[in-house]
Design a protein around this motif. Structure first.
Motif, PDB file in Angstrom:
ATOM      1  N   PHE A   1       0.852  -1.178   0.000  1.00 50.08           N
ATOM      2  CA  PHE A   1       0.000   0.000   0.000  1.00 50.08           C
ATOM      3  C   PHE A   1       0.895   1.238   0.000  1.00 50.08           C
ATOM      4  O   PHE A   1       2.081   1.147   0.310  1.00 50.08           O
ATOM      5  N   ARG A   2       0.300   2.376  -0.316  1.00 49.81           N
ATOM      6  CA  ARG A   2       1.065   3.615  -0.252  1.00 49.81           C
ATOM      7  C   ARG A   2       0.170   4.742   0.266  1.00 49.81           C
ATOM      8  O   ARG A   2      -1.055   4.682   0.140  1.00 49.81           O
ATOM      9  N   GLN A   3       0.824   5.707   0.844  1.00 51.79           N
ATOM     10  CA  GLN A   3       0.088   6.856   1.355  1.00 51.79           C
ATOM     11  C   GLN A   3       0.882   8.121   1.085  1.00 51.79           C
ATOM     12  O   GLN A   3       2.022   8.260   1.551  1.00 51.79           O
TER      13      GLN A   3
ATOM     14  N   LYS B   1      -3.375  12.355   1.833  1.00 53.63           N
ATOM     15  CA  LYS B   1      -4.246  11.407   1.139  1.00 53.63           C
ATOM     16  C   LYS B   1      -4.415  10.153   1.960  1.00 53.63           C
ATOM     17  O   LYS B   1      -3.624   9.852   2.847  1.00 53.63           O
ATOM     18  N   GLU B   2      -5.458   9.409   1.630  1.00 52.40           N
ATOM     19  CA  GLU B   2      -5.692   8.151   2.314  1.00 52.40           C
ATOM     20  C   GLU B   2      -4.747   7.073   1.786  1.00 52.40           C
ATOM     21  O   GLU B   2      -4.243   7.146   0.669  1.00 52.40           O
ATOM     22  N   ARG B   3      -4.560   6.076   2.606  1.00 51.71           N
ATOM     23  CA  ARG B   3      -3.758   4.934   2.186  1.00 51.71           C
ATOM     24  C   ARG B   3      -4.454   4.246   1.023  1.00 51.71           C
ATOM     25  O   ARG B   3      -5.663   4.036   1.053  1.00 51.71           O
ATOM     26  N   GLU B   4      -3.692   3.883   0.008  1.00 51.26           N
ATOM     27  CA  GLU B   4      -4.292   3.229  -1.143  1.00 51.26           C
ATOM     28  C   GLU B   4      -3.565   1.942  -1.499  1.00 51.26           C
ATOM     29  O   GLU B   4      -2.349   1.809  -1.306  1.00 51.26           O
ATOM     30  N   PHE B   5      -4.326   1.028  -2.025  1.00 53.95           N
ATOM     31  CA  PHE B   5      -3.815  -0.273  -2.452  1.00 53.95           C
ATOM     32  C   PHE B   5      -2.912  -0.107  -3.665  1.00 53.95           C
ATOM     33  O   PHE B   5      -3.203   0.670  -4.571  1.00 53.95           O
TER      34      PHE B   5
ATOM     35  N   ALA C   1      -3.398  -2.216  -8.550  1.00 57.63           N
ATOM     36  CA  ALA C   1      -4.235  -1.047  -8.767  1.00 57.63           C
ATOM     37  C   ALA C   1      -4.088  -0.628 -10.221  1.00 57.63           C
ATOM     38  O   ALA C   1      -3.014  -0.796 -10.818  1.00 57.63           O
TER      39      ALA C   1
ATOM     40  N   SER D   1      -3.691   2.166 -11.421  1.00 59.60           N
ATOM     41  CA  SER D   1      -2.708   3.234 -11.586  1.00 59.60           C
ATOM     42  C   SER D   1      -1.280   2.718 -11.722  1.00 59.60           C
ATOM     43  O   SER D   1      -0.397   3.460 -12.182  1.00 59.60           O
TER      44      SER D   1
ATOM     45  N   SER E   1      -7.739  -5.581  -1.540  1.00 57.86           N
ATOM     46  CA  SER E   1      -7.393  -4.189  -1.838  1.00 57.86           C
ATOM     47  C   SER E   1      -7.775  -3.230  -0.702  1.00 57.86           C
ATOM     48  O   SER E   1      -7.517  -2.028  -0.791  1.00 57.86           O
ATOM     49  N   HIS E   2      -8.384  -3.772   0.333  1.00 58.49           N
ATOM     50  CA  HIS E   2      -8.826  -2.928   1.441  1.00 58.49           C
ATOM     51  C   HIS E   2      -7.842  -3.015   2.589  1.00 58.49           C
ATOM     52  O   HIS E   2      -7.511  -4.119   3.043  1.00 58.49           O
TER      53      HIS E   2
END
Length: 126
Positions: A37-39, A43-47, A61, A63, A108-109
């Motif tokens: 994951f990255r943050q 911003k919110e943490r994203e998968f 993801a 992206s 992914s959560h």
């Protein structure tokens, strides 16, 4: 208990590459789905990516698809994230995590993951 330690982050120019590593301790690594994951600031943490225990299934993801590759070496209890064609928008703190096998949440959560590393900073300059 599982401990995770990421490494490999740093500063890179756009278009460059980095490989992140996540070394795990504990017996559950080889049987667990692992995720990255990255943050980014504000911003919110994203998968980013995930791999099943055997590595036979990987998820990305949108992206990062076709630019990033997740892999693992269970003998070394290490999961990797190869990042190519990096963009400034990839700048973030990247963390690895061990999925809770009893969680019904999607891979992914973030809530599906039980153990987390401290993270490693990736900065991509334009």
């Amino acid at each position: 208990q599982v401990q995770l330690e990421e490494s490999g982050g740093g500063l890179v120019q756009a278009g460059g590459s980095l490989r992140l590593s996540c070394a795990a301790s504990g017996r559950t690594f080889s049987s667990s789905t692992m995720g990255w994951f990255r943050q980014a600031p504000g911003k919110e943490r994203e998968f980013v990516a995930a791999s099943t225990w055997s590595g036979s299934r990987t998820y990305y993801a949108d992206s990062v698809k076709d630019r990033f590759t997740i892999s693992r070496d269970n003998a070394k209890s290490t999961v990797y994230l190869q990042m190519n064609s990096l963009k400034p928008e990839d700048t973030a703190v990247y963390s690895c995590a061990v999925k809770d096998p009893f969680s019904a949440a999607s891979y992914s959560h973030p809530g599906a993951y039980k153990y987390w590393g401290q993270g490693t900073q990736v900065t991509v300059s334009s």
